[in-house]
Design an enzyme around this catalytic site. Structure first.
Site, mmCIF file in Angstrom:
data_model
loop_
_atom_site.group_PDB
_atom_site.id
_atom_site.type_symbol
_atom_site.label_atom_id
_atom_site.label_comp_id
_atom_site.label_asym_id
_atom_site.label_seq_id
_atom_site.Cartn_x
_atom_site.Cartn_y
_atom_site.Cartn_z
ATOM 1 N N GLY A 36 20.300 -5.323 9.817
ATOM 2 C CA GLY A 36 18.935 -4.974 10.195
ATOM 3 C C GLY A 36 17.901 -5.808 9.462
ATOM 4 C CG ASP A 37 17.667 -5.604 5.328
ATOM 5 O OD1 ASP A 37 16.643 -4.932 5.431
ATOM 6 O OD2 ASP A 37 18.698 -5.209 4.749
ATOM 7 N NE ARG A 38 18.571 -13.618 9.243
ATOM 8 C CZ ARG A 38 18.084 -14.639 8.608
ATOM 9 N NH1 ARG A 38 18.785 -15.234 7.654
ATOM 10 N NH2 ARG A 38 16.887 -15.105 8.877
#
Length: 474
Positions: A260-262
């Protein structure tokens, strides 16, 4: 333009090893730990990913005054960090893995803290953004009233991406896109289930569509992108009646941590480049899949700096390493996208209008400007024992505060040749006082096909003159 990540950070610790037997005390596996990795998590992980790709990124967050907080600063090397005090213990999340399988996670300092204060520097850093990522991990940064008011105002002019958390506040109205995963979206929508008008009274066979439509209205955002793991994502927009399915490629990935951060990091890059949201979403989903296929967070390099010795810093040292955008990564990213890397150099001891004009003119020549800055010892050898007036870390911070400067590379030699050989800019810029003469660095720069140029010089403005005037005043 700079990407600003604002949100909560934590220290992630991974203990990895093999489990080949059960404990005699209880029927639980015994993990023989063979490796320990620490990294910045939460908003810190998003910022690290962007910095690793060479993007100018600023992380705005709060840090605890403890050992974990100091470790976080070390693991954020390469990121421009603007932080305030959290007034609370730094959260630490430790995961134990046997092979590629998680066994247990234990958390320390993760009870809900009070909403932290925002310093003036933190708010000013957010205002510098070309795009903002709000990485909310439920620890209060995204709930600060001053920050929320600023983000609501900025959302009218720049893309604001909001990655929500079940324990965090609602996104501010008007953000470009909110990115809950399917579990977060359905849970949040269920909380609003009595508000039938939120979904227009319509029933949807697809729970992701139903949840996204509900949240789109409730949060008053321009779009909601619900991520669905290996099934990709679903994009629902306020200006389009039909949802858009965004497929994901099938990849073999054991640990989904960081996907999700990527994804939000990719969204920021592509929206900043002017791509429409559907295209940006498709590219970001693809990049998140590639990230997991390449090993995920375990494949990220360790950027922690060496521990600083206790006690006073030696003469010529400015204490802990300054955390800035990594110049070599930035140069690589700009060249990789077909851009032009511009560099200039100097001591920049007491910034004045002449410096500002020269730097601004240099930045106009390409797609990024990297300043090669003489270290304190280098300045001392060149200018005498009374110089520099301002230490190298403060000089670098002042340069990075200028919109035209994208990164700073500090060098210890008397000349910038060694730094230039590592950086290899397309254009090397000097002030116009060299006009009519061949620059000392010309042979070196031309070796890799670069050019040396001069920009207008302002002789009435100099650091020496300013220092002499200040000495008279004192």
């Amino acid at each position: 333009m700079r990407i600003v990540v604002v949100g909560d950070v934590m220290l992630d610790v991974d203990l990895s090893g093999e489990a080949t037997r059960l404990s005699p005390d209880a029927p639980v596996p015994v993990v023989d730990v063979t490796g320990t990795r620490r990294r910045a998590g939460g908003a810190g992980l998003v910022a690290r990913m962007l910095a690793e790709d060479g993007w100018p990124v600023t992380l705005v967050t709060v840090l605890g005054d403890d050992d974990a907080g100091r470790q976080l600063q070390d693991h954020l090397a390469g990121v421009r960090l603007v932080s305030g005090p959290s007034g609370h213990a730094s959260p630490v999340k430790t995961r134990v893995r046997a092979g590629s399988h998680p066994v247990v996670r234990f958390d320390q300092g993760c009870d809900k803290p009070p909403v932290p204060e925002m310093t003036g520097a933190m708010l000013r850093a957010v205002e510098e953004a070309g795009v903002v990522i709000v990485a909310d991990y439920g620890r209060g940064v995204a709930a600060n009233p001053q920050l929320r008011s600023l983000l609501a105002r900025l959302a009218a002019g720049i893309p604001v991406i909001w990655d929500p958390h079940p324990s965090g506040p609602e996104p501010v109205p008007g953000v470009a896109v909110v990115t809950p995963n399917l579990a977060e979206a359905t849970k949040a929508a269920a909380a609003y289930s009595q508000d039938r008008e939120a979904s227009g009274g319509q029933e949807h066979a697809d729970p992701a569509t139903a949840a996204a439509q509900t949240l789109l209205t409730r949060w008053a955002s321009r779009a909601v992108l619900v991520t669905r793991g290996e099934d990709g994502a679903l994009l629902v927009r306020a200006d389009e009646p039909e949802p858009l399915a965004v497929p994901a490629p099938r990849v073999a990935a054991g640990d989904p941590c960081g996907a999700g951060d990527r994804l939000v990091a990719g969204l920021a890059v592509h929206l900043l480049a002017g791509r429409p949201l559907p295209e940006a979403s498709a590219l970001a989903v693809q990049e998140a899949a590639d990230f997991l296929a390449a090993g995920g967070v375990s494949a990220l390099p360790d950027r922690a700096v060496e521990e600083q010795p206790s006690g006073p810093a030696p003469r010529g040292s400015s204490g802990p390493l300054l955390r800035t955008t990594e110049p070599l990564l930035l140069a690589r990213a700009v060249r990789g996208s077909g851009g032009t890397v511009v560099a200039t150099g100097g001591c920049f001891d007491l910034l004045h209008a002449g410096h500002v004009r020269t730097l601004a003119a240099a930045r106009e020549l390409g797609d990024c400007l990297i300043v090669c800055l003489n270290s304190d010892e280098s300045v001392r050898r060149l200018k005498g024992p009374e110089r520099p007036i301002i230490g190298q870390h403060d000089r670098a911070e002042l340069l990075l505060a200028m919109e035209c400067v994208d990164a700073v590379m500090v060098f210890d030699e008397d000349t910038p040749e060694a730094a230039l050989d590592r950086l290899r800019p397309d254009i090397w810029v000097k002030g116009g006082d060299y006009k009519g003469a061949r620059l000392p660095e010309s042979d070196l720069v031309e070796r890799w096909g670069g050019r040396c140029l001069t920009v207008p010089f302002h002789p009435a403005r100099s650091t020496t003159g300013l220092a002499e005037a200040l000495a008279k005043v004192s």
